[in-house]
Structure formats: C-alpha cells, structure tokens
Design an enzyme around this catalytic site. Structure first.
Site, short mmCIF file in Angstrom:
data_model
loop_
_atom_site.label_atom_id
_atom_site.label_comp_id
_atom_site.label_asym_id
_atom_site.label_seq_id
_atom_site.Cartn_x
_atom_site.Cartn_y
_atom_site.Cartn_z
N ASP A 89 0.86 -1.18 0.00
CA ASP A 89 0.00 0.00 0.00
C ASP A 89 0.90 1.23 0.00
OD1 ASP A 89 0.89 0.29 2.56
OD2 ASP A 89 -1.01 -0.14 3.53
N GLY A 91 1.00 4.15 1.81
CA GLY A 91 1.16 5.08 2.92
C GLY A 91 -0.03 6.00 3.03
N GLN A 194 -11.66 7.33 -4.76
CA GLN A 194 -12.09 7.87 -3.47
C GLN A 194 -13.37 8.68 -3.67
OE1 GLN A 194 -11.03 7.13 -0.54
NE2 GLN A 194 -8.89 6.48 -0.69
N ASP A 271 -8.17 -7.32 1.13
CA ASP A 271 -7.21 -7.48 2.22
C ASP A 271 -7.85 -7.02 3.50
OD1 ASP A 271 -5.66 -4.79 3.43
OD2 ASP A 271 -6.76 -4.46 1.58
N CYS A 309 -11.60 -29.13 8.40
CA CYS A 309 -10.64 -28.10 8.00
C CYS A 309 -9.26 -28.70 7.84
CB CYS A 309 -10.61 -26.98 9.05
SG CYS A 309 -9.34 -25.73 8.75
N CYS A 311 -6.35 -27.06 7.89
CA CYS A 311 -5.25 -26.22 8.38
C CYS A 311 -4.39 -26.97 9.38
CB CYS A 311 -5.81 -24.93 9.00
SG CYS A 311 -6.31 -25.08 10.74
N CYS A 314 -6.24 -27.43 12.89
CA CYS A 314 -7.35 -28.39 12.96
C CYS A 314 -6.90 -29.82 12.69
CB CYS A 314 -8.44 -27.98 11.97
SG CYS A 314 -9.32 -26.49 12.46
N HIS A 340 -5.12 -20.86 11.38
CA HIS A 340 -6.46 -21.34 11.03
C HIS A 340 -7.25 -20.27 10.29
CE1 HIS A 340 -10.46 -23.07 11.22
NE2 HIS A 340 -10.85 -21.86 11.61
#
Length: 378
Positions: A89, A91, A194, A271, A309, A311, A314, A340
């Site tokens: 990103d 700033g 924006q 994100d 799951c 992961c 799990c 997870h």
C-alpha cells in the site's frame, strides 16, 4: 495481464499474471504489515496454507528497517523469503489513521513517526520511490483516505488532489521502472477511487482515473466508519465505471460476509487484518460463524476448531488445547489461531472461485451467509 475466465452475474473469475506469478481471483491478500504476519507466522507457513499474495505496508517499512536497507538486501521478496506476488500500500491510509500526527499539503503529507516522533515527508514521488526500493509486484498510488463522513466540500477537494497525486505517481513510476538499478522494473501501479459515500463524486473520479490506463483499480476509503449497506451501495454504483479489463481491489475489507457481498459486485482483490488480529485474541472463523475460544464451554472440547478443515491447527489440535494455550498466554495459541483464520480466508476464496466457475455463485453466497448466522456464538 488480467484475463476474465468466467462471469456469473457481476461476479468475476479471473487470472492476473505478474512477474512474480499468476494470481487466481477473487483473492484475499494476507496482510504482513512489516513484512511479517502478526502471530509468529512465517512465509513458509503462508505457502502451506494456500496464500497467493501478501500485502506489506509502505509507511511502516520506510520507518523500520528502512526501504533503502531492504533495497540493499535485494528487495522485499528476497528479504522476507517470499517468491509470490506482493502488493504494497502507498502510505495513504496512514494519512487517515495517523490524523493526529500529520499535515496535508499539495506537495504531500508531513507525518510524525509513530515510533520516535521524527518528521517524515511523503508525497506521490516519495511513495513511489519507497515502493520501488521495496520492489513489490504491485504498488498502490499515493492518496488521501478521507473520513467516510467528511463533508462534501472536503471530500471533493481531497479527491481532486488525489487525482493530481495519481498523475504524479504514474509519471514517477515510469521513471523508476526505467532505471538500471531498480529492484523490479516490471512493478505495476494501481490507482484508487475515493469519494466517501458521495456516489456522484466517486463515479466522476472513477471515470477520470480509468482514462490513465493503469494496471488495476482500487476502491478505497471504505470500511472507515460507514455502514455495510453504505459500502455495498458505493460498490453497486462505482464498480461499473471502473475498467472491465483490469482487476478491481476493495481496500481493507473485510469480514467473510463483506467479501461474499463484494465479489457479487465485481471485486477481485481483498485485504484485511481481521483474520490475524482476531486470531491473536482467540476469535476464530468457521463456516458457521466466528467463535471465541476463551468461552468456558470449550475447556473440554476435543473437536478441532472446524471439522474437516485442512489447516495445521485443525489437523493436529483440539479446541480445548488451543484454549489452554491462549489462557496460558503461550505464543503457540495465537499462532495456531492465526494460521487457522488465514487458511479459512484463503480457502473461502477457493470455494468462491469454484462457485463462479460453475455458475452457482448466487446460491453459494446465499447458503454461506445463512450458515454464518447459525452458529451458537455464546
């Protein structure tokens, strides 16, 4: 290069090819603010849990360790040992979040460092230079993320300045990419729409930035105080005015429900810090909603966080054990919860992509949203 493979309503299933690999969209970017996921998660873990793209923060890396040091060490990919795409990103969000520590002018923004208070100046050129030193795959244009409820006059002036800054970003990015010692000469630039909750300002801005033919386009300045309904209304109105042949990124969003709704409105990239932040506090996501492992009812619960799951948490540990670790303030508890949650988000996107490919996204979204409300959250 961005290639749409399938559409289902306004939802898009696409591929975005970069110098660091191809991203399958819709995609959730795992947030590693200072070149690390908070919660003791390594880039080797990210590979294991299906992460496609990582996001790091320009301002924070400029402050520490310093973007020039990262360039000296071969760029951000080499520094953090990550061979897939990275988005940085600009700033610009710190213009919003550090409101008490900054001053905005046409040239750029003067900050006080949140670490030691020293003055930092960042404008479009400086933001591009920092991101060029980092060598990220995708650089974000420098903008002002104005408060959602700011008055119309403030928002209009802010958007006009953000557009002028974007023109400067594009020019500086082209210059930096042509230098012989640049870390990533193929660095891409995304512009940011924006306008707060004023749809007419946002639509006008979307039209103007679309003419600059950038590599991608973000919708910024949402999830900063407006309601979810207001956010969805902005997306309904603005996304149709962004280029169809470029990826669209909704910045800083969000919950699983937000993502399901925004995909339905044509968003490709997401994100959010929720999965890592909530995980560090024992709040974990399942397809039936979010649960709090600190609740006493999990003290003797031998089930994994979510049945089925895949992961690392799990597959190996019970709710009771993870709860014990959290209560004992063992770092492993936070780490397992973050792993997870990130796995959950990454694989929610896998399921979303499959639903769009198979032309059943509307039904998938409806069922997923219904299931998320069925969990006993007490």
């Amino acid at each position: 290069m961005y290639k749409i493979l399938k559409t289902d309503g306004r939802a898009k299933r696409a591929e975005f090819t970069t110098v660091h690999g191809t991203v399958q969209t819709p995609v959730f970017m795992n947030v590693g603010t200072v070149a690390a996921i908070k919660g003791a998660v390594a880039t080797t873990d990210l590979q294991q849990i299906g992460t496609q793209i990582e996001l790091s923060n320009t301002y924070h890396l400029h402050v520490r360790p310093g973007d020039k040091i990262i360039k000296q060490l071969g760029g951000l990919h080499k520094f953090m040992n990550w061979n897939k795409p990275i988005l940085t990103d600009s700033g610009g969000f710190q213009v919003f979040s550090l409101a008490g520590l900054r001053k905005i002018k046409e040239e750029g923004v003067t900050f006080q460092s949140h670490i030691d208070g020293h003055k930092i100046f960042m404008g479009p050129e400086e933001s591009m230079q920092i991101q060029s030193n980092l060598g990220s795959t995708i650089a974000m244009a420098f903008d002002e993320c104005a408060p959602a409820k700011a008055d119309r006059k403030y928002i209009q002036n802010s958007v006009d300045r953000t557009y002028r800054w974007l023109e400067r970003c594009k020019k500086e990015m082209a210059r930096l990419n042509s230098l012989p010692d640049t870390v990533n000469p193929d660095q891409m630039l995304f512009g940011i729409d924006q306008g707060g909750v004023f749809n007419d300002i946002r639509i006008d801005h979307a039209k103007r930035i679309s003419e600059l033919d950038l590599d991608g386009y973000a919708v910024g300045g949402l999830a900063v105080g407006e309601t979810h309904e207001e956010m969805y209304d902005v997306l309904d109105n603005v996304v149709p005015y962004l280029p169809k042949d470029k990826p669209t990124y909704l910045m800083g969003v969000g919950t699983p429900a937000n993502i399901l709704e925004a995909v339905d409105r044509g968003i490709d990239f997401f994100d959010c810090v929720y999965p890592s932040r909530n995980g560090r506090h024992g709040h974990v996501y399942t397809k039936f909603g979010k649960i709090n492992l600190f609740n006493a009812k999990y003290e003797t619960d031998t089930a994994p966080i979510e049945e089925g799951c895949g992961c690392p948490c799990c597959q190996n540990y019970s709710r009771a054990y993870v709860r014990h670790l959290l209560k004992a303030k063992e770092m492993l508890g936070m780490r397992l919860c973050v792993l997870h949650n990130l796995y959950y988000y990454n694989h929610l996107m896998t399921d979303i992509r499959a639903a769009i490919e198979e032309g059943r996204y509307a039904g998938f979204k409806e069922e997923a949203l219904y299931q998320m409300k069925t969990y006993d959250k007490q």
